[in-house]
Design a protein around this motif. Sequence first.
Motif, PDB file in Angstrom:
ATOM      1  N   VAL A 156       0.818  -1.217   0.000  1.00 38.62           N
ATOM      2  CA  VAL A 156       0.000   0.000   0.000  1.00 38.62           C
ATOM      3  C   VAL A 156       0.847   1.261   0.000  1.00 38.62           C
ATOM      4  O   VAL A 156       0.331   2.360  -0.185  1.00 38.62           O
ATOM      5  CB  VAL A 156      -0.967   0.039   1.210  1.00 38.62           C
ATOM      6  N   GLY A 157       2.159   1.137   0.230  1.00 39.51           N
ATOM      7  CA  GLY A 157       3.001   2.309   0.398  1.00 39.51           C
ATOM      8  C   GLY A 157       2.999   2.789   1.843  1.00 39.51           C
ATOM      9  O   GLY A 157       2.444   2.151   2.731  1.00 39.51           O
ATOM     10  N   MET A 158       3.622   3.919   2.060  1.00 40.53           N
ATOM     11  CA  MET A 158       3.728   4.497   3.398  1.00 40.53           C
ATOM     12  C   MET A 158       2.649   5.564   3.597  1.00 40.53           C
ATOM     13  O   MET A 158       2.489   6.451   2.753  1.00 40.53           O
ATOM     14  CB  MET A 158       5.101   5.149   3.570  1.00 40.53           C
ATOM     15  N   PRO A 159       1.897   5.508   4.691  1.00 43.52           N
ATOM     16  CA  PRO A 159       0.995   6.620   5.002  1.00 43.52           C
ATOM     17  C   PRO A 159       1.811   7.887   5.297  1.00 43.52           C
ATOM     18  O   PRO A 159       2.634   7.888   6.210  1.00 43.52           O
ATOM     19  CB  PRO A 159       0.244   6.138   6.256  1.00 43.52           C
ATOM     20  N   LEU A 160       1.581   8.926   4.519  1.00 44.55           N
ATOM     21  CA  LEU A 160       2.352  10.154   4.633  1.00 44.55           C
ATOM     22  C   LEU A 160       1.447  11.337   4.945  1.00 44.55           C
ATOM     23  O   LEU A 160       0.252  11.315   4.675  1.00 44.55           O
ATOM     24  CB  LEU A 160       3.103  10.433   3.324  1.00 44.55           C
ATOM     25  N   ARG A 161       2.046  12.395   5.485  1.00 49.28           N
ATOM     26  CA  ARG A 161       1.317  13.618   5.787  1.00 49.28           C
ATOM     27  C   ARG A 161       0.773  14.255   4.509  1.00 49.28           C
ATOM     28  O   ARG A 161       1.436  14.254   3.474  1.00 49.28           O
ATOM     29  CB  ARG A 161       2.243  14.606   6.485  1.00 49.28           C
ATOM     30  N   ARG A 162      -0.422  14.821   4.607  1.00 52.25           N
ATOM     31  CA  ARG A 162      -1.014  15.459   3.428  1.00 52.25           C
ATOM     32  C   ARG A 162      -0.184  16.651   2.955  1.00 52.25           C
ATOM     33  O   ARG A 162      -0.167  16.974   1.766  1.00 52.25           O
ATOM     34  CB  ARG A 162      -2.441  15.918   3.751  1.00 52.25           C
ATOM     35  N   SER A 163       0.511  17.302   3.877  1.00 52.08           N
ATOM     36  CA  SER A 163       1.348  18.424   3.464  1.00 52.08           C
ATOM     37  C   SER A 163       2.453  17.960   2.522  1.00 52.08           C
ATOM     38  O   SER A 163       2.962  18.748   1.710  1.00 52.08           O
ATOM     39  CB  SER A 163       1.960  19.109   4.687  1.00 52.08           C
ATOM     40  N   VAL A 164       2.824  16.685   2.616  1.00 48.97           N
ATOM     41  CA  VAL A 164       3.828  16.105   1.729  1.00 48.97           C
ATOM     42  C   VAL A 164       3.182  15.555   0.465  1.00 48.97           C
ATOM     43  O   VAL A 164       3.633  15.813  -0.650  1.00 48.97           O
ATOM     44  CB  VAL A 164       4.629  15.008   2.459  1.00 48.97           C
ATOM     45  N   THR A 165       2.103  14.776   0.622  1.00 44.17           N
ATOM     46  CA  THR A 165       1.518  14.108  -0.539  1.00 44.17           C
ATOM     47  C   THR A 165       0.837  15.066  -1.509  1.00 44.17           C
ATOM     48  O   THR A 165       0.631  14.732  -2.669  1.00 44.17           O
ATOM     49  CB  THR A 165       0.514  13.030  -0.107  1.00 44.17           C
ATOM     50  N   THR A 166       0.475  16.243  -1.038  1.00 44.86           N
ATOM     51  CA  THR A 166      -0.147  17.234  -1.927  1.00 44.86           C
ATOM     52  C   THR A 166       0.838  18.313  -2.375  1.00 44.86           C
ATOM     53  O   THR A 166       0.445  19.291  -3.007  1.00 44.86           O
ATOM     54  CB  THR A 166      -1.343  17.913  -1.229  1.00 44.86           C
ATOM     55  N   LEU A 167       2.117  18.122  -2.065  1.00 50.75           N
ATOM     56  CA  LEU A 167       3.120  19.158  -2.334  1.00 50.75           C
ATOM     57  C   LEU A 167       3.426  19.264  -3.827  1.00 50.75           C
ATOM     58  O   LEU A 167       3.721  18.270  -4.492  1.00 50.75           O
ATOM     59  CB  LEU A 167       4.410  18.831  -1.575  1.00 50.75           C
ATOM     60  N   ASP A 168       3.381  20.486  -4.338  1.00 52.40           N
ATOM     61  CA  ASP A 168       3.838  20.814  -5.682  1.00 52.40           C
ATOM     62  C   ASP A 168       5.126  21.613  -5.509  1.00 52.40           C
ATOM     63  O   ASP A 168       5.095  22.828  -5.300  1.00 52.40           O
ATOM     64  CB  ASP A 168       2.771  21.623  -6.427  1.00 52.40           C
ATOM     65  N   ARG A 169       6.266  20.941  -5.587  1.00 51.29           N
ATOM     66  CA  ARG A 169       7.535  21.587  -5.265  1.00 51.29           C
ATOM     67  C   ARG A 169       7.820  22.821  -6.107  1.00 51.29           C
ATOM     68  O   ARG A 169       8.154  23.891  -5.557  1.00 51.29           O
ATOM     69  CB  ARG A 169       8.681  20.582  -5.380  1.00 51.29           C
TER      70      ARG A 169
END
Length: 369
Positions: A156-169
């Motif tokens: 399933v992958g790693m559960p990550l913070r939304r601030s990371v998963t929605t990041l547009d660098r």
Amino acid sequence: MRVVLAGGGTAGHIEPALSLADALRRHDPATGVTALGTERGLEVRLVPQRGYDLALIPPVPVPRRPTLDLARLPGRLRGAVRDTTAVLERVGADVVVGFGGYVAAPAYLAARRRGTPVVVHEANVRPGLANRLGARWAAAVACAVPGTPLPGAVHVGMPLRRSVTTLDRPAVRAEARAHFGLEPDRPTLLVFGGSQGARRVNEAVAAAAPALGRAGVQVLHAAGMQNEVVVERGPGAPPYVVVPYLERMDLAYAAADLAVCRAGAMTVAELCAVGLPALYVPLPIGNGEQRLNAAPAVRAGGALLVEDEHLTGPRVADEVLPLLGDPERLRAMGAAAAAFGRRDGDEQLARLVRAAAQGDGALREGGAP
């Protein structure tokens, strides 16, 4: 639904648990969440900050070699299982989700005693003792890395913070660099070693600081709460910003073109998710799991690896400067890292947890619903 999370001790166990909790609450704000922890773990600070209930139990570290502590283990474990069972009864737990660490084994045993479904999430390529135990009777087993050797594991992958998963660098790069006092257009190196820092990484990058400065490279360096980094920079050198801890990792990732860091499972997962190339320096102690964590990203072309014993100031300069001077190669590495990374681990694990709580008995064979 009432969920008990067992992932105390280190940020690598706590952050995935809290990301899962956030995903469950997004689906149903009425979901009850209680995190198990110990009085000496980071969860004492991190869990209440995120607004979740924390229940403390005695830690049960499992010695890897025969020692006097091993003889004390049965008594400690019985006491922790008793206390954990009381927590499960108090909150009316519908499902227990474990991430490894000192509180996971008592949680799995208490859940089995009570008849509460268990979901196991393993972050590392090489599973820990607690998760190997819980996986034997879990309703569902999830893993962050394909091929993790646990029975019936679903990737399933790693559960990550939304601030990371929605990041547009690229979209927030200018804001991120301004936030840290960095210049807007210089090649930027991010250096960090986990929540406590990493002495070898700190010393090697600090030794490389003059060469980095001469090449026009600016640095954002998280040294760790108890560490001090002193660097030499000539007149007119670009910024070298040293902070004890990065509260806004999302902005740090956005500010950077390349990272030098350890290879904890959470670190590798976040860097791949945001597509940030890295030079990984695996922690040289333990069971070698950090080297294994980094290996898939390195094979995919999204990262390089240097062993801890070989990391020196000249080696940092030799590895970092050619990369930061080659934007096309950095872009290719970032794309390779992103192709390997996953941004939906929190939602995938949340689906498994909801299904386990509802008594779906086919989770181990059929994958995430």
